[in-house]
Design a protein around this motif. Structure first.
Motif, PDB file in Angstrom:
ATOM      1  N   PRO A  36       0.615  -1.199  -0.051  1.00  0.00           N
ATOM      2  CA  PRO A  36       0.004   0.087   0.022  1.00  0.00           C
ATOM      3  C   PRO A  36       0.735   1.227   0.051  1.00  0.00           C
ATOM      4  CG  PRO A  36      -0.967  -1.495   1.591  1.00  0.00           C
ATOM      5  CD  PRO A  36       0.440  -2.458   0.907  1.00  0.00           C
TER       6      PRO A  36
ATOM      7  N   PHE B 136      -6.375  10.004  -3.728  1.00  0.00           N
ATOM      8  CA  PHE B 136      -6.596   8.716  -2.937  1.00  0.00           C
ATOM      9  C   PHE B 136      -4.872   8.223  -2.906  1.00  0.00           C
ATOM     10  CE2 PHE B 136      -5.993   4.449  -4.052  1.00  0.00           C
ATOM     11  CZ  PHE B 136      -6.765   3.600  -3.216  1.00  0.00           C
TER      12      PHE B 136
ATOM     13  N   ILE C 106      -7.265  -2.120   4.768  1.00  0.00           N
ATOM     14  CA  ILE C 106      -6.706  -1.109   3.842  1.00  0.00           C
ATOM     15  C   ILE C 106      -6.562  -1.598   2.512  1.00  0.00           C
ATOM     16  CG2 ILE C 106      -4.534   0.118   3.489  1.00  0.00           C
ATOM     17  CD1 ILE C 106      -4.051  -0.054   6.640  1.00  0.00           C
ATOM     18  N   VAL C 107      -6.145  -2.780   2.268  1.00  0.00           N
ATOM     19  CA  VAL C 107      -5.766  -3.309   1.094  1.00  0.00           C
ATOM     20  C   VAL C 107      -7.208  -3.560   0.146  1.00  0.00           C
ATOM     21  CG1 VAL C 107      -5.068  -5.376  -0.345  1.00  0.00           C
ATOM     22  CG2 VAL C 107      -3.894  -4.222   1.364  1.00  0.00           C
TER      23      VAL C 107
ATOM     24  N   SER D   6      -9.762   0.128   0.482  1.00  0.00           N
ATOM     25  CA  SER D   6      -9.602   1.428   0.188  1.00  0.00           C
ATOM     26  C   SER D   6      -9.705   1.456  -1.390  1.00  0.00           C
ATOM     27  CB  SER D   6      -7.968   1.576   0.466  1.00  0.00           C
ATOM     28  OG  SER D   6      -7.171   0.889  -0.268  1.00  0.00           O
ATOM     29  N   ILE D   7      -9.595   0.248  -2.009  1.00  0.00           N
ATOM     30  CA  ILE D   7      -9.800   0.540  -3.654  1.00  0.00           C
ATOM     31  C   ILE D   7     -11.068   1.114  -4.148  1.00  0.00           C
ATOM     32  CG2 ILE D   7      -9.905  -1.026  -5.451  1.00  0.00           C
ATOM     33  CD1 ILE D   7      -7.102  -0.652  -4.547  1.00  0.00           C
TER      34      ILE D   7
END
Lengths: 225, 237
Positions: free
Chosen positions: A176, A199, B169-170, B173-174
């Motif tokens: 990330p 983003f 998060i992985v 968040s996308i």
């Protein structure tokens, strides 16, 4: 505070005195720059295409040479059970973590600066005017990478197969922040308009904060036993 | 009040009812959903029969998410209580999560090949799921490399917590990312299932795969606890 400074000093002194470690890592980074040139330079890409590729290549070099430095930074603690010194003397594990984190980060930061410069010179990339921003984005990603790397190198140091285990644990969890850093660096290089509320920037900052806090909080469970 | 006084995993590893009810329900449910998927649900308008893989694709990914939640809470509980059974539960949950993740990836690739004509696209959701698979893979590698080490359970709990925290998060968040960069369909969010039979088939498949995941979890955890007991007995003699 004084023990923090003392531990930091010790790590940095080790890096400077054991010249082989720092020197070989920097040399390895140069080697990776050379190898990366085989991938695309011969084709003769345009300046724009180079800007598209460069951030990914740079991060490949940061990751591979960084993980070697991180692994090295902890294995010498374990080799002669030197780690017992700070732990048994009652140093707070979180202070121990912070000192390792800071010394590792300083090393990676100098490595990133060196690679950025070397890459720019060797490939003729026009960093002019955006170098500061590029370095800042690289350092933000590097901070998250180093925080997780400090924790995982403490885990891997005492295990068989540590050399493969460290990148295996570290790389997927670094995706990330690295992705955020790569995409923002590309936008900077292409001089596209972007906002700090994008983003990718939120992903970079968020994962940076979370991984640093978590590694710091969980470090005690790794070294105390 | 300590963790082990409030919750215990005995209902997963020791209860006889669980051991009988879970396999019965999940296997019955899976066969019933297979029946629904292949006979009841009408053909999708554009993709045709290939769409039918959607039910197992989503169901197995839901199972993986459930197992990751179990991994997170049992890792926390282990660090809080130092009880062996929490560590065994975390180990079981991580391996089942890896299994379900693999099934989710494989079914997704099969669908992708018929819908996009390629096995893989470097598309945000696919990449993030691949990262999730790698995270779970590295957890199982750590388990393997550290077996026999005195601090194995601590190491695994620490990595388990960090891995599980990274999953939202992985994965989620996308969704904040610009839609022009995405290719993965959003069936449920956009209410793409028009026929009512789609919905109950979808719910049935999800529930039965979740129960199946729980059954596998109880088997894996029990097996691990038993093998440790055997080792202790062998060492004692």
């Amino acid at each position: 505070m004084s023990s923090f400074l003392l531990l930091c000093q010790k790590d940095l002194r080790y890096l400077i005195r054991a010249r082989g470690v720092a020197l070989s890592t920097f040399g390895f980074a140069l080697l990776l720059t050379l190898v990366s040139s085989f991938a695309f330079r011969q084709v003769g890409y345009s300046q724009q295409e180079m800007a598209e590729i460069t951030p990914g290549i740079l991060w490949l070099i940061f990751l591979f040479s960084g993980v070697i430095a991180l692994g090295n930074g902890f294995s010498y603690e374990v080799e002669n059970s030197a780690i017992r010194g700070p732990i048994f003397s009652g140093t707070d594990p979180s202070v121990f973590f912070l000192s390792k984190f800071v010394s590792n980060f300083l090393f990676l930061a100098s490595l990133q600066l060196f690679v950025l410069l070397a890459h720019g010179v060797l490939f003729g990339i026009e960093y002019f005017g955006v170098f500061g921003e590029l370095l800042l984005l690289a350092l933000l990603g590097g901070m998250s990478f180093v925080a997780l790397g400090t924790l995982f190198s403490a885990i891997a140091a005492s295990l068989p197969g540590k050399d493969i285990l460290l990148p295996l644990m570290l790389f997927p969890l670094s995706i990330p922040p690295v992705a955020g850093s790569v995409f923002l660096m590309r936008q900077v290089l292409l001089e596209q308009s972007y906002q700090w509320t994008d983003f990718w920037f939120l992903l970079l900052l968020g994962s940076c904060a979370i991984s640093t806090v978590l590694s710091w909080a969980l470090f005690a469970y790794v070294v105390r036993e | 009040m300590k963790v082990e006084e409030i919750v215990s995993i005995d209902f997963l590893t020791k209860s006889r009812t669980t051991r009988r009810v879970l396999p019965l329900l999940s296997i019955l449910g899976i066969f019933l959903s297979l029946y629904c998927i292949f006979t009841v649900v009408p053909n999708e308008r554009v993709m045709g029969a290939a769409q039918r893989i959607f039910y197992f694709h989503v169901g197995s990914i839901m199972g993986a998410y459930l197992m990751i939640a179990v991994l997170f809470f049992s890792s926390l509980a282990y660090l809080g209580s130092r009880k062996d059974e929490w560590d065994a539960l975390a180990a079981g949950a991580a391996s089942i999560a890896l299994l379900f993740c693999t099934v989710g990836l494989a079914t997704g690739m099969i669908w992708g090949h018929s819908a996009w004509n390629v096995w893989w696209r470097w598309e945000p959701r696919l990449v993030s799921f691949f990262v999730l698979w790698l995270i779970l893979f590295s957890y199982s590698m750590l388990r393997g490399f550290s077996s026999g080490n005195a601090s194995q359970k601590n190491y695994a709990a620490v990595l388990g917590i960090i891995s599980a925290v990274n999953v939202p998060i992985v994965i989620y968040s996308i969704k904040l990312l610009d839609h022009t960069q995405q290719l993965h369909p959003e069936v449920v969010e956009k209410q793409g299932l028009k026929d009512p039979s789609y919905w109950y088939t979808f719910a049935l498949t999800n529930v039965s795969l979740l129960l199946f995941a729980l059954w596998l979890l109880s088997l894996a955890t029990t097996a691990l606890l038993l093998s440790r007991q055997t080792e202790e007995l062998a060492a004692g003699e």
